[in-house]
Motif scaffolding. Structure first.
Motif, mmCIF file in Angstrom:
data_model
loop_
_atom_site.group_PDB
_atom_site.id
_atom_site.type_symbol
_atom_site.label_atom_id
_atom_site.label_comp_id
_atom_site.label_asym_id
_atom_site.label_seq_id
_atom_site.Cartn_x
_atom_site.Cartn_y
_atom_site.Cartn_z
ATOM 1 N N ILE B 87 38.585 38.178 7.457
ATOM 2 C CA ILE B 87 39.329 39.248 8.116
ATOM 3 C C ILE B 87 38.545 40.561 8.060
ATOM 4 C CG2 ILE B 87 41.431 40.639 8.000
ATOM 5 C CD1 ILE B 87 42.906 38.095 7.202
ATOM 6 N N ALA B 88 37.818 40.746 6.950
ATOM 7 C CA ALA B 88 37.005 41.965 6.839
ATOM 8 C C ALA B 88 36.009 42.039 7.998
ATOM 9 C CB ALA B 88 36.279 41.981 5.500
ATOM 10 N N ASN B 89 35.531 40.887 8.442
ATOM 11 C CA ASN B 89 34.606 40.879 9.572
ATOM 12 C C ASN B 89 35.290 41.251 10.881
ATOM 13 O OD1 ASN B 89 31.802 40.267 9.038
ATOM 14 N ND2 ASN B 89 32.569 38.404 8.077
ATOM 15 N N PHE B 90 36.549 40.852 11.024
ATOM 16 C CA PHE B 90 37.297 41.262 12.214
ATOM 17 C C PHE B 90 37.505 42.774 12.208
ATOM 18 C CE2 PHE B 90 38.551 36.742 12.487
ATOM 19 C CZ PHE B 90 38.294 36.539 13.833
ATOM 20 N N GLU B 91 37.683 43.304 10.997
ATOM 21 C CA GLU B 91 37.823 44.746 10.867
ATOM 22 C C GLU B 91 36.531 45.429 11.333
ATOM 23 O OE1 GLU B 91 39.344 45.493 6.986
ATOM 24 O OE2 GLU B 91 39.609 47.650 7.376
ATOM 25 N N LYS B 92 35.407 44.812 11.006
ATOM 26 C CA LYS B 92 34.123 45.366 11.449
ATOM 27 C C LYS B 92 34.012 45.314 12.973
ATOM 28 C CE LYS B 92 31.373 44.161 7.419
ATOM 29 N NZ LYS B 92 30.602 43.006 6.938
ATOM 30 N N GLN B 142 48.426 36.746 14.645
ATOM 31 C CA GLN B 142 48.142 38.111 15.068
ATOM 32 C C GLN B 142 48.348 39.102 13.929
ATOM 33 O OE1 GLN B 142 47.067 39.516 18.470
ATOM 34 N NE2 GLN B 142 46.453 40.641 16.663
ATOM 35 N N LYS B 143 49.397 38.866 13.148
ATOM 36 C CA LYS B 143 49.686 39.772 12.050
ATOM 37 C C LYS B 143 48.542 39.785 11.039
ATOM 38 C CE LYS B 143 53.425 41.144 9.029
ATOM 39 N NZ LYS B 143 53.847 40.500 7.774
ATOM 40 N N GLY B 144 47.992 38.596 10.771
ATOM 41 C CA GLY B 144 46.869 38.501 9.846
ATOM 42 C C GLY B 144 45.643 39.243 10.353
ATOM 43 N N LEU B 145 45.533 39.378 11.664
ATOM 44 C CA LEU B 145 44.368 40.026 12.260
ATOM 45 C C LEU B 145 44.690 41.452 12.686
ATOM 46 C CD1 LEU B 145 42.723 37.194 14.371
ATOM 47 C CD2 LEU B 145 41.979 38.164 12.210
ATOM 48 N N ASN B 147 45.668 45.567 11.350
ATOM 49 C CA ASN B 147 45.643 46.526 10.259
ATOM 50 C C ASN B 147 47.006 46.519 9.569
ATOM 51 O OD1 ASN B 147 45.964 49.017 8.844
ATOM 52 N ND2 ASN B 147 44.163 49.775 9.951
ATOM 53 N N PRO B 148 47.039 46.241 8.245
ATOM 54 C CA PRO B 148 48.334 46.108 7.566
ATOM 55 C C PRO B 148 49.159 47.399 7.612
ATOM 56 C CG PRO B 148 46.489 45.748 6.043
ATOM 57 C CD PRO B 148 45.902 46.014 7.390
ATOM 58 N N GLN B 149 48.512 48.553 7.646
ATOM 59 C CA GLN B 149 49.274 49.809 7.683
ATOM 60 C C GLN B 149 49.781 50.118 9.099
ATOM 61 O OE1 GLN B 149 46.276 50.402 5.335
ATOM 62 N NE2 GLN B 149 47.855 49.644 3.922
ATOM 63 N N THR B 150 48.829 50.203 10.028
ATOM 64 C CA THR B 150 49.212 50.659 11.367
ATOM 65 C C THR B 150 49.703 49.514 12.249
ATOM 66 O OG1 THR B 150 46.994 50.288 12.221
ATOM 67 C CG2 THR B 150 47.436 52.451 11.280
ATOM 68 N N GLU B 151 49.470 48.272 11.792
ATOM 69 C CA GLU B 151 49.810 47.078 12.570
ATOM 70 C C GLU B 151 49.054 46.999 13.890
ATOM 71 O OE1 GLU B 151 53.981 46.392 12.931
ATOM 72 O OE2 GLU B 151 54.271 46.358 10.764
ATOM 73 N N PRO B 153 46.184 45.724 16.157
ATOM 74 C CA PRO B 153 45.343 44.525 16.055
ATOM 75 C C PRO B 153 43.857 44.867 15.963
ATOM 76 C CG PRO B 153 46.250 44.749 18.281
ATOM 77 C CD PRO B 153 46.861 45.826 17.459
ATOM 78 N N TYR B 154 43.133 44.138 15.109
ATOM 79 C CA TYR B 154 41.669 44.247 15.110
ATOM 80 C C TYR B 154 41.151 43.622 16.394
ATOM 81 C CZ TYR B 154 42.244 45.079 10.091
ATOM 82 O OH TYR B 154 42.617 45.572 8.875
ATOM 83 N N VAL B 155 41.647 42.423 16.669
ATOM 84 C CA VAL B 155 41.367 41.772 17.951
ATOM 85 C C VAL B 155 42.694 41.195 18.428
ATOM 86 C CG1 VAL B 155 39.008 41.132 17.310
ATOM 87 C CG2 VAL B 155 40.850 39.510 16.967
ATOM 88 N N VAL B 156 42.813 41.007 19.734
ATOM 89 C CA VAL B 156 44.058 40.481 20.271
ATOM 90 C C VAL B 156 43.959 38.957 20.385
ATOM 91 C CG1 VAL B 156 45.658 40.517 22.209
ATOM 92 C CG2 VAL B 156 44.427 42.593 21.567
ATOM 93 N N VAL B 157 44.953 38.269 19.859
ATOM 94 C CA VAL B 157 44.988 36.816 19.969
ATOM 95 C C VAL B 157 45.842 36.448 21.177
ATOM 96 C CG1 VAL B 157 45.506 34.662 18.790
ATOM 97 C CG2 VAL B 157 44.859 36.674 17.462
ATOM 98 N N THR B 158 45.247 35.804 22.155
ATOM 99 C CA THR B 158 46.009 35.425 23.342
ATOM 100 C C THR B 158 46.627 34.044 23.135
ATOM 101 O OG1 THR B 158 44.137 34.308 24.365
ATOM 102 C CG2 THR B 158 44.381 36.647 24.833
ATOM 103 N N PRO B 159 47.636 33.695 23.938
ATOM 104 C CA PRO B 159 48.190 32.344 23.857
ATOM 105 C C PRO B 159 47.101 31.278 24.039
ATOM 106 C CG PRO B 159 49.525 33.701 25.326
ATOM 107 C CD PRO B 159 48.362 34.530 24.908
#
Lengths: 242, 271
Positions: B87-92, B142-145, B147-151, B153-159
């Motif tokens: 997840i840290a990489n998604f944050e990057k 999506q929740k896992g990806l 930002n826990p504070q602002t909610e 998304p780092y990236v958007v997960v599509t269907p």
């Protein structure tokens, strides 16, 4: 027994989760469908613009300007329709749907660049092309002509020029092949300034050098026979005025 | 070409100025293309490392999934640690897309990011299944990806991403079921079989024009499903026959497994 009920719970969870996600997929498919439909009338104009330009191959030199004006007028007719497309694209998601819009943009750039070359002997800049298409206004929101689509659209136009050059000779318009060869050379040199990745643009760029060669071959044939403007001004002037 | 230029001095001068003018505009295009290429390359590197880490996480989970209760719990805990690193990489990736720019930038770069994203979804859904026995939902992924504070998304997960990821999950579950079988666990294969069957039924209902990539994956799912159904078939018969003889059951199970493998082209399992 408890394992069996446990399993039932799991299956119920799968049901709920997948029903919801498949619903979302459907919603998304509907957005795509609506966007595609909104593009259809614009595609119609894009095709007519190209059809108009196709007449250049058989028209006498004196009609060419009028053909190009009509082509640009057709492009202009599509301008107000982009607002309908823009409305369907959720904020910030242009690039999510650009795959549907890009080919159309390229086709418009091809028409515009073609007409502007015949009319003004210039390569239309991306910004101007976007304006002529009607993009960049307030009501077109995030719709835009990307650099990639512009650059590919221009190549699409250059790909047509060797044919026009040959047909011009048949119609005894000996000035046009010279004008075309100089233009294609300039465009080729300009594209050579770009650092291209191994993508579609790169492959299309590779086609340019063949176009350039074919255009120069025509000029060579004319020069050999003393038919170019510089060496045979008289003959040329006569033909283009005819 | 030089000859032509000599023959036509007037057009040659105008060509030069036009060329100079074009050179200027094309330098601007070049700058834009170069910037795009650099961003894309950085994202590809991040996406690749996400793929690698996700694959490792999946292997890690397989290693512990069929262990005893305590070891299994520890394995899952460690797995969660690994997931955090991913997840840290998604944050990057989010940082790479720039804070000033709007959410649009994600869609622009979705393509280089998506291979890593798909692998991550596969890994995290497997982890989730092992922990809870449930199918993770799109909202949970999506929740896992985000930002826990602002909610945000780092990236958007599509269907699409989600469904393709779930389709890959079925492959992992098959492997898990067969591994479980060889340790004498009869419940897991039966549960997994039922689970995968349900997923397949739903995915079969998706029209191909909505999701092209799925149909190939569905073929794969069907193949694994047929395989596990055969295993379950022999397993059920043996369970009835040798209910009071766990040692014989274990032997029978591994034989059933070999039979099922025999139907597959060699090397299929290493994929």
């Amino acid at each position: 027994m408890s394992a069996a009920t446990d399993n039932k719970g799991r299956i119920a969870n799968v049901d709920a989760t997948l029903t919801s996600v498949i619903g979302q997929l459907e919603t998304e498919a509907n957005v795509k469908k609506a966007i595609r439909e909104s593009l259809e009338p614009i595609e119609e104009f894009s095709r007519s613009a190209l059809t108009e330009l196709n007449k250049l191959h058989s028209a006498p030199a004196s009609d060419q300007a009028a053909i190009c004006e009509r082509c640009l007028a057709t492009v202009a007719k599509a301008q107000p329709l982009w607002a309908d497309v823009s409305k369907l694209i959720p904020k910030g998601e242009f690039y999510r749907y650009s795959f549907a819009i890009g080919p159309l943009c390229r086709s418009f750039v091809t028409s515009i660049a073609f007409a502007r070359f015949i009319l003004h002997d210039e390569l239309v800049p991306a910004f101007t092309a976007a304006n002529l298409m009607g993009l960049g206004g307030d009501d077109t929101g995030e719709l835009q002509l990307t650099a990639d689509d512009y650059l590919q659209g221009v190549i699409g136009m250059v790909n047509e020029l060797p044919r026009l050059s040959i047909n011009a000779v048949t119609a005894q318009n000996f000035a046009l092949p010279v004008k075309i060869a100089a233009f294609v050379n300039d465009v080729f040199q300009s594209y050579s300034l770009l650092n291209l990745r191994n993508d579609q643009l790169r492959r299309r760029f590779d086609s340019l050098k063949y176009d350039l060669k074919r255009c120069e071959d025509v000029v060579y044939d004319l020069t050999l026979r003393g038919l170019t403007a510089g060496t045979a001004a008289e003959a040329n002037g006569e033909k283009t005025n005819a | 070409m030089a000859d032509v230029m000599m023959a036509e001095p007037s057009s040659s001068t105008s060509a030069l100025t036009r060329r100079e003018h074009l050179a200027k505009t094309f330098e601007a295009y070049r700058a834009e293309l170069d910037a795009n290429t650099e961003t894309r390359e950085r994202l590809i590197i991040l996406s690749r490392s996400i793929t690698q880490m996700s694959k490792k996480l999946i292997f890690h989970l397989h290693r512990g999934a069929t262990s005893g209760l305590v070891a299994r719990a520890k394995n899952i805990r460690d797995g969660k640690g690994k997931e955090k690193e991913i997840i840290a990489n998604f944050e990057k990736i989010r940082a790479e897309l720039g804070s000033g720019e709007s959410a649009e930038s994600f869609w622009r770069w979705a393509r280089p990011v998506s291979p890593g994203l798909e692998e991550y979804i596969e890994a995290v859904s497997f982890l989730f299944y092992l922990e809870t026995g449930r199918l993770i939902s799109l909202a949970e992924v999506q929740k896992g990806l985000s930002n826990p504070q602002t909610e945000e998304p780092y990236v958007v997960v599509t269907p699409e991403d989600y469904i393709l990821g779930m389709s890959d999950l079925t492959g992992e579950l098959m492997r898990y079921a067969t591994n479980a079988l060889s340790t004498g666990d009869h419940e897991t294969p039966l549960a997994v079989c039922e689970f995968v069957r349900t997923v397949k039924v739903y995915f079969d209902g998706i029209p191909p024009y909505q999701l092209h990539k799925l149909s190939k994956k569905q073929d794969e799912t069907t193949r694994s499903l047929v395989k596990i159904e055969k295993v379950c078939y022999s397993l059920r018969l043996r369970l009835i026959e040798f209910a009071d003889r766990p040692d014989i059951l274990r032997q029978m199970a591994s034989r059933a497994l070999d039979d099922a493998r025999g139907d597959e082209p060699a090397g299929k399992d290493e994929e």
